[in-house]
Design an enzyme around this catalytic site. Structure first.
Site, PDB file in Angstrom:
ATOM      1  N   TYR A  22      41.185  53.027  56.357  1.00 25.41           N
ATOM      2  CA  TYR A  22      41.453  52.719  57.767  1.00 25.41           C
ATOM      3  C   TYR A  22      41.217  53.884  58.709  1.00 25.41           C
ATOM      4  O   TYR A  22      41.297  53.703  59.925  1.00 25.41           O
ATOM      5  CB  TYR A  22      42.899  52.224  57.918  1.00 25.41           C
ATOM      6  CG  TYR A  22      43.189  50.996  57.095  1.00 25.41           C
ATOM      7  CD1 TYR A  22      42.626  49.769  57.425  1.00 25.41           C
ATOM      8  CD2 TYR A  22      44.003  51.059  55.964  1.00 25.41           C
ATOM      9  CE1 TYR A  22      42.869  48.641  56.661  1.00 25.41           C
ATOM     10  CE2 TYR A  22      44.255  49.933  55.206  1.00 25.41           C
ATOM     11  CZ  TYR A  22      43.680  48.734  55.552  1.00 25.41           C
ATOM     12  OH  TYR A  22      43.915  47.618  54.794  1.00 25.41           O
ATOM     13  N   HIS A  99      39.427  43.226  62.257  1.00 20.09           N
ATOM     14  CA  HIS A  99      39.803  44.017  61.078  1.00 20.09           C
ATOM     15  C   HIS A  99      39.116  45.371  61.164  1.00 20.09           C
ATOM     16  O   HIS A  99      37.921  45.434  61.472  1.00 20.09           O
ATOM     17  CB  HIS A  99      39.402  43.324  59.773  1.00 20.09           C
ATOM     18  CG  HIS A  99      40.100  42.031  59.546  1.00 20.09           C
ATOM     19  ND1 HIS A  99      41.406  41.974  59.099  1.00 20.09           N
ATOM     20  CD2 HIS A  99      39.687  40.762  59.715  1.00 20.09           C
ATOM     21  CE1 HIS A  99      41.758  40.700  58.997  1.00 20.09           C
ATOM     22  NE2 HIS A  99      40.732  39.950  59.376  1.00 20.09           N
TER      23      HIS A  99
END
Length: 155
Positions: A22, A99
């Site tokens: 991430y 996302h």
């Protein structure tokens, strides 16, 4: 124009949780980038992050009559959030699923999104840019729809 931004479970840990997937950008930094872009685009944002599906649903319900779109990162609810899916479908405005990672390139169980059939489109795999690209797309889409509606009304 008001756009909602919904961040699902564990996204408060952006910057700390699995930075190899991430990145190191925090949720606060993502929200600040979104607010800056919203200012440039002349729209307002209402944001929420919750680890509880019901909070996200309640947020959508609370804005059913005053929002024109939503960005939704369902996080861990992506594969199992039937109530969130249903709430998104009940909204009179379009939503875009967001996302940070490319869920299709990760574990096979992550590739299926129960949320995707309820949204207009999905932006994924671009890190924090996924949110910014989705905001631009949603605002452009809604402005085009407004222009078309005005043209039809004038005809």
């Amino acid at each position: 124009m008001k756009i909602l931004v919904l961040h699902g479970p564990n996204l408060n840990l952006f910057g700390r949780r699995e930075p190899h997937i991430y990145g190191k950008t925090t949720l606060a930094e993502i929200n600040a980038q979104l607010q800056a872009l919203a200012g440039e685009l002349g729209v307002t944002l209402e944001t929420i992050q919750s680890n509880h599906e019901g909070d996200l649903i309640d947020f959508l319900h609370a804005h059913i009559d005053d929002a024109q779109g939503a960005l939704v990162n369902p996080a861990g609810l992506t594969q199992h959030g039937v109530p969130l899916h249903d709430a998104i479908k009940a909204m009179p405005f379009p939503s875009i699923e967001v996302h940070m990672s490319n869920i299709a390139a990760r574990e096979t169980w992550r590739a299926h999104s129960i949320i995707s059939p309820a949204v207009k489109g999905t932006v994924q795999g671009l890190g924090p840019l996924s949110y910014l690209a989705a905001l631009r797309a949603l605002v452009d889409m809604q402005r085009q729809a407004l222009t078309q509606a005005q043209a039809q009304a004038a005809a």
